[in-house]
Design a protein around this motif. Sequence first.
Motif, PDB file in Angstrom:
ATOM      1  N   GLU A   1      37.707 -13.907 -16.869  1.00  0.00           N
ATOM      2  CA  GLU A   1      38.550 -13.583 -15.707  1.00  0.00           C
ATOM      3  C   GLU A   1      37.920 -12.443 -14.935  1.00  0.00           C
ATOM      4  O   GLU A   1      37.102 -11.686 -15.466  1.00  0.00           O
ATOM      5  CB  GLU A   1      39.953 -13.138 -16.177  1.00  0.00           C
ATOM      6  CG  GLU A   1      40.743 -14.231 -16.862  1.00  0.00           C
ATOM      7  CD  GLU A   1      41.310 -15.273 -15.891  1.00  0.00           C
ATOM      8  OE1 GLU A   1      41.229 -15.037 -14.661  1.00  0.00           O
ATOM      9  OE2 GLU A   1      41.817 -16.305 -16.359  1.00  0.00           O
ATOM     10  N   GLU A   2      38.292 -12.370 -13.684  1.00  0.00           N
ATOM     11  CA  GLU A   2      37.939 -11.167 -12.924  1.00  0.00           C
ATOM     12  C   GLU A   2      39.244 -10.474 -12.580  1.00  0.00           C
ATOM     13  O   GLU A   2      40.120 -11.071 -11.948  1.00  0.00           O
ATOM     14  CB  GLU A   2      37.155 -11.547 -11.670  1.00  0.00           C
ATOM     15  CG  GLU A   2      35.795 -12.137 -12.044  1.00  0.00           C
ATOM     16  CD  GLU A   2      34.824 -12.103 -10.893  1.00  0.00           C
ATOM     17  OE1 GLU A   2      35.205 -12.536  -9.806  1.00  0.00           O
ATOM     18  OE2 GLU A   2      33.677 -11.641 -11.093  1.00  0.00           O
TER      19      GLU A   2
ATOM     20  N   ILE B   1      45.725  -3.082 -12.577  1.00  0.00           N
ATOM     21  CA  ILE B   1      45.813  -2.456 -13.890  1.00  0.00           C
ATOM     22  C   ILE B   1      47.005  -1.499 -13.930  1.00  0.00           C
ATOM     23  O   ILE B   1      47.215  -0.694 -13.036  1.00  0.00           O
ATOM     24  CB  ILE B   1      44.518  -1.693 -14.225  1.00  0.00           C
ATOM     25  CG1 ILE B   1      43.352  -2.696 -14.303  1.00  0.00           C
ATOM     26  CG2 ILE B   1      44.635  -0.936 -15.544  1.00  0.00           C
ATOM     27  CD1 ILE B   1      42.012  -2.047 -14.513  1.00  0.00           C
ATOM     28  N   GLU B   2      47.749  -1.672 -14.974  1.00  0.00           N
ATOM     29  CA  GLU B   2      48.876  -0.751 -15.153  1.00  0.00           C
ATOM     30  C   GLU B   2      48.704  -0.065 -16.485  1.00  0.00           C
ATOM     31  O   GLU B   2      47.837  -0.403 -17.265  1.00  0.00           O
ATOM     32  CB  GLU B   2      50.200  -1.543 -15.117  1.00  0.00           C
ATOM     33  CG  GLU B   2      50.458  -2.200 -13.756  1.00  0.00           C
ATOM     34  CD  GLU B   2      51.583  -3.215 -13.822  1.00  0.00           C
ATOM     35  OE1 GLU B   2      52.725  -2.798 -14.079  1.00  0.00           O
ATOM     36  OE2 GLU B   2      51.302  -4.418 -13.644  1.00  0.00           O
ATOM     37  N   ARG B   3      49.553   0.888 -16.742  1.00  0.00           N
ATOM     38  CA  ARG B   3      49.440   1.585 -18.014  1.00  0.00           C
ATOM     39  C   ARG B   3      50.712   1.414 -18.815  1.00  0.00           C
ATOM     40  O   ARG B   3      51.806   1.447 -18.305  1.00  0.00           O
ATOM     41  CB  ARG B   3      49.151   3.075 -17.791  1.00  0.00           C
ATOM     42  CG  ARG B   3      47.701   3.336 -17.422  1.00  0.00           C
ATOM     43  CD  ARG B   3      47.404   4.809 -17.450  1.00  0.00           C
ATOM     44  NE  ARG B   3      47.081   5.307 -18.778  1.00  0.00           N
ATOM     45  CZ  ARG B   3      45.855   5.220 -19.333  1.00  0.00           C
ATOM     46  NH1 ARG B   3      44.894   4.625 -18.689  1.00  0.00           N
ATOM     47  NH2 ARG B   3      45.639   5.734 -20.521  1.00  0.00           N
TER      48      ARG B   3
ATOM     49  N   LYS C   1      33.319  -1.260  -8.777  1.00  0.00           N
ATOM     50  CA  LYS C   1      33.645  -2.587  -8.275  1.00  0.00           C
ATOM     51  C   LYS C   1      35.143  -2.834  -8.343  1.00  0.00           C
ATOM     52  O   LYS C   1      35.828  -2.402  -9.267  1.00  0.00           O
ATOM     53  CB  LYS C   1      32.921  -3.657  -9.109  1.00  0.00           C
ATOM     54  CG  LYS C   1      31.508  -3.923  -8.652  1.00  0.00           C
ATOM     55  CD  LYS C   1      30.927  -5.123  -9.349  1.00  0.00           C
ATOM     56  CE  LYS C   1      30.142  -4.669 -10.582  1.00  0.00           C
ATOM     57  NZ  LYS C   1      29.572  -5.783 -11.331  1.00  0.00           N
ATOM     58  N   ASP C   2      35.611  -3.611  -7.399  1.00  0.00           N
ATOM     59  CA  ASP C   2      37.038  -3.908  -7.356  1.00  0.00           C
ATOM     60  C   ASP C   2      37.428  -4.984  -8.355  1.00  0.00           C
ATOM     61  O   ASP C   2      38.502  -4.977  -8.921  1.00  0.00           O
ATOM     62  CB  ASP C   2      37.437  -4.373  -5.946  1.00  0.00           C
ATOM     63  CG  ASP C   2      38.011  -3.207  -5.155  1.00  0.00           C
ATOM     64  OD1 ASP C   2      38.135  -2.129  -5.760  1.00  0.00           O
ATOM     65  OD2 ASP C   2      38.292  -3.403  -3.972  1.00  0.00           O
ATOM     66  N   LEU C   3      36.507  -5.897  -8.516  1.00  0.00           N
ATOM     67  CA  LEU C   3      36.784  -6.981  -9.453  1.00  0.00           C
ATOM     68  C   LEU C   3      36.021  -6.705 -10.744  1.00  0.00           C
ATOM     69  O   LEU C   3      34.801  -6.579 -10.749  1.00  0.00           O
ATOM     70  CB  LEU C   3      36.343  -8.329  -8.876  1.00  0.00           C
ATOM     71  CG  LEU C   3      37.249  -8.886  -7.772  1.00  0.00           C
ATOM     72  CD1 LEU C   3      36.620 -10.125  -7.162  1.00  0.00           C
ATOM     73  CD2 LEU C   3      38.635  -9.202  -8.314  1.00  0.00           C
TER      74      LEU C   3
ATOM     75  N   VAL D   1      36.964  -5.704 -21.005  1.00  0.00           N
ATOM     76  CA  VAL D   1      36.378  -5.500 -19.682  1.00  0.00           C
ATOM     77  C   VAL D   1      34.905  -5.120 -19.842  1.00  0.00           C
ATOM     78  O   VAL D   1      34.574  -4.226 -20.619  1.00  0.00           O
ATOM     79  CB  VAL D   1      37.136  -4.390 -18.923  1.00  0.00           C
ATOM     80  CG1 VAL D   1      36.534  -4.211 -17.532  1.00  0.00           C
ATOM     81  CG2 VAL D   1      38.611  -4.745 -18.818  1.00  0.00           C
ATOM     82  N   VAL D   2      34.035  -5.882 -19.179  1.00  0.00           N
ATOM     83  CA  VAL D   2      32.598  -5.592 -19.242  1.00  0.00           C
ATOM     84  C   VAL D   2      32.106  -5.291 -17.842  1.00  0.00           C
ATOM     85  O   VAL D   2      32.835  -5.455 -16.859  1.00  0.00           O
ATOM     86  CB  VAL D   2      31.829  -6.781 -19.838  1.00  0.00           C
ATOM     87  CG1 VAL D   2      32.313  -7.091 -21.243  1.00  0.00           C
ATOM     88  CG2 VAL D   2      31.965  -8.009 -18.953  1.00  0.00           C
ATOM     89  N   ASP D   3      30.851  -4.866 -17.744  1.00  0.00           N
ATOM     90  CA  ASP D   3      30.320  -4.551 -16.419  1.00  0.00           C
ATOM     91  C   ASP D   3      29.798  -5.794 -15.712  1.00  0.00           C
ATOM     92  O   ASP D   3      29.934  -5.938 -14.508  1.00  0.00           O
ATOM     93  CB  ASP D   3      29.204  -3.508 -16.535  1.00  0.00           C
ATOM     94  CG  ASP D   3      29.801  -2.145 -16.893  1.00  0.00           C
ATOM     95  OD1 ASP D   3      31.048  -2.017 -16.779  1.00  0.00           O
ATOM     96  OD2 ASP D   3      29.056  -1.242 -17.312  1.00  0.00           O
TER      97      ASP D   3
END
Lengths: 934, 157
Positions: free
Chosen positions: A809-810, A816-818, A850-852, A868-870
């Motif tokens: 997914e992107e 993103i929430e906490r 990056k936004d995505l 989450v990866v780069d």
Amino acid sequence: MVDDTKNSDFFSDSELTPQEPRVPDPAAGPESGSAGSQHGLDSIVEEFLIESHEGLDQLDRDLVKLEQDPSDPGLLSGIFRAVHTVKGTCGFFGYSKLESIAHVGENLLSKMRDGQLIFNQMIASELLAMVDAVRQILSSIETTGNEGDVDYSELVETLTRLNQGEYLASSSLVEPSSSTEQAGAAVDESMADIVDEFLIESYENLDQLDRDLVELEKAPGDENLLASIFRTIHTIKGTCGFLGLVKLETVSHVGETLLSKMRDGELIFNREIASALLTLVDAIRQILSSIEVSGREGDADYTELVKTLESMVIDDSVSISPPPDREDLKSDERRISIERRNSGDRRITSEAYGEIERRASSDRRTEVRGRRTVDSSIRVDVGLLDGLMNLVGELVLARNQILQFTESSTDSKFAASSQTLNLITSELQERVMKTRLQPIRNIWDKFPRVVRDLALSCGKKVRLEMTGKETELDKTLIEAIKDPLTHIVRNAVDHGIGSPEERERGGKNPEGLLVLKAYHEGGMVNIDVCDDGGGIDPKMLRAKALAKDLVTEKQAERMSEREMMNLIFLPGFSTAAAITNVSGRGVGMDVVKTNIEKIGGTVDVQSTVGQGTTLKVKIPLTLAIVPALIITCAGNRYAIPQASLVELVRLEGDKAQNGIEMIHDVPVYRLRGNLLPLVELHSELNVPAPENKEIVNLVIVQADDRQFGLIVEGVNDTEEIVVKPLGKQLSGISVYSGATIMGDGKVALILDVMGISKKARLIASSRLETKEDVEKKTASRDDQQTLLIFGIGTQGRMAIPLSKVTRLEEIKRDSIERSGEQDVVQYRGEIMPLIFLSSVFGNREGKSEKDLMPTIVYTSLGRSVGLVVDEIVDIVKESISVKRDYKKEGVAGSVVARGRVTDLLDYEGVIRKVDSSFFEETVEADVKLLSSAR
Amino acid sequence: MAVEKQFCTFTLNGYLFGIEVLAVQEVFRYQEMTSVPLAPPEVRGLINLRGQIITAIDLRSRLNFEPLPGHRLPMNVVVRNGKEATSLLVDAIGDVLNLPLGAYEPPPENLNETIRDLVQGVYKLRDKLMLVLDVDKLVGMDSGNEPIPDALVSAGE
């Protein structure tokens, strides 16, 4: 027209028969008229004539030779044997004149054999005169059906005189003892040839006996069969008596006595007698093979058999004297033949009189045919034919080379003559191939006996029908299918056809029917073995296979009926409830299949429950020269036999790029709407891939009943290739079935489509993999895994098994929430925790700008976590060789992917660090996930 | 006069090897051959020898030597083993030698296992040694073909 001329030629040439040749005189007496006129005896007489003619020619030569070397016991024995055979046979046919002449000759010869008389010129001349007389009588029989009325009494007298008194005067009498010794010493060497010949002949005779006995059981009244059997056993007996094979003689003698009883109508042929006689045949065969191997008769004891046979003789006939001793044989034989003439023949003749008129016209035809058979067939050594075949193979290659030159030449004369050469070569090839063809009858003829014996021992009734006996195929192939076919036939009788009670319950004829069919179709020989038994229930096969752990449950579920049927070809599979003598040990059909495939054939089974089973065997006509398609791959040429070829597909331009689609790592092609699995030849052969991607050549081939496409670099032409075997260093490579020499003299390998499909694991869907196979396969998949390679921060590249990745997914940064300490995101109606791998491994806060953000979603038991990866780098297939030299948090090991060392993400560790309870209840689910991914 | 045997000799990586002359069918120059993918590494290819297809075995590879430098072409020594003919690729052909049996000794115990298995014995010539190869083992890939574990090889050395 041609026949007519030949006829007249024949008559004008023949210097025989002063009497009216065409119409036999009914008054010629019972004995002379009988043999020629007895309707069915014709073929036997014909055979006898052919044989005798051969024998006489041999006699001529031998006698002349013997005159030059009177002490050669080998020659003498040969002569004696030939005369004895003629005598025995003609006595049986009731040719009294012939017999009396041959008989005095035989007496004379036996004196010489025993050393009581020495061969001299006078004897030689008289014996030669005897041969001429015999020949003359034979010709007369051939033309008119009777012995003719030339008077030979003078000859007989001379011979008798020689035998009795003359030798005293001519002082050729010698001391019996010394000469016998001499003869004995020489016997060993010169007898070997005779024994060999005797063995070959006897084996042939025994096969004939087998067939005849089984036939006779069906038609006990058949005089011809009885006659043929009698004759065969008599010949064996006579010869072995002469060769001093006492045991063999005793055994065959009782058989002969029994048969003579039946012939005279004193005994009726029944099943017991048939079995006893068949046992007798086996015993004879056993003794023969012992003679062949050791030169002796062996120590087996046959007194039991002899007793059984004797008791049969005595039981039913009180009037007849007990079987005579060996010493009495001669006179006994004579008595039998005389008896026959006196009693049996009269009966036959009286029946046959009515036929004489009608037969008279056809007799002429018979006689001409008989002669022609003598002249038109010769026996040739198989080695010679093999050599011839090899040479033709070479010629075909040379022809191919010349044809290649022709293409580049403009000389029209050269082209024309090479065209002629081409035609002649093809013709020659075909003809020579034909010389090696044999009718399938050669192996089928033993089946009546096999079926009969087996049916009896299982308490079944089976009728055997055979059609297409004359279907021909190459000698080597005949040899190769002999055993598989026998096995199939035995199987059909043992399992296929039920007991009479069972069958009656099923509303069938209590007698089962087994049909053998052979025919040519599409350049292949088809052999069908059909029984009308209970058939095979595919579901039962499946259950059996499951119970024996031959297939997994999963495989079993997906099986089509056809696949279930093919289960019988699995190694270790047996449907027999109990292991019998005959079958049920679970070795069999798989061997049958392997053996048939070895010669390029296929075997298929079709069955309807309650109606029967058919096994279809298809084999090529010949193996030596086959048409094949020549293809190229990585600069080398390969040949694909046309028999496994289905069609060719060429993809150009766009189609070459897009026509081939991938399912995981398997290329497929849509051929007229059907998905066809593809195999890259270069990757199967481990050679570099073709550079030209513009054009893709697909060779659609058939292995088993499965089609697939072979991606090859180039497709050349079809050619006739000569199959040559590979050396033993290479014979273990299953993708080649041999090699051949191409027109330019270079060697090309012949691809074995079956072998390729097995190597590519394509055959799995039709020939089921065993459980073991599946396990092996999974094991190898485990070390060969597909990895997803991703990049994170300073760590560089890491990898995770693709099977662990649920989705990629992107995720938008602003979504993103906490939740507490944890970054989460709303994902498909759930809250999914996020783990920033760059922060797990990196020194710096790796959230890029990056936004995505590319995210790997890992799911277990309905719960997901996002890694989450780069960046997502690549998907590679690598064998994982985990190196654990160093232990670093979050790293499960390292692999070499794309030539670079890549760390393997310890996803479990990383996730547990964030959510320690994540795996606790999911371990099981994880396993499931894993197994379903397979 | 001592009993003598005749040997066809050839060199391989500087060593002199010999094969009993009776086993040798013929010797010929390098010929182009068809490579056989998937074959064992020592099988260089297939040669058409007057209509007969024979397998060419690279003796350097069979005896664990380095491959021949690219520009040099090997020679074929065709040996007949039973019905089958096989070609052995060697560096160069030497003379046919008559050697007395007395000059023959078994190979040293500490010779590399791979080679030791294929060498029947050693002949002491005046200026060098000649190793006699066992043709049956050379050609028969089933015997002595299994890769020898490293440990064994080093132990043997």
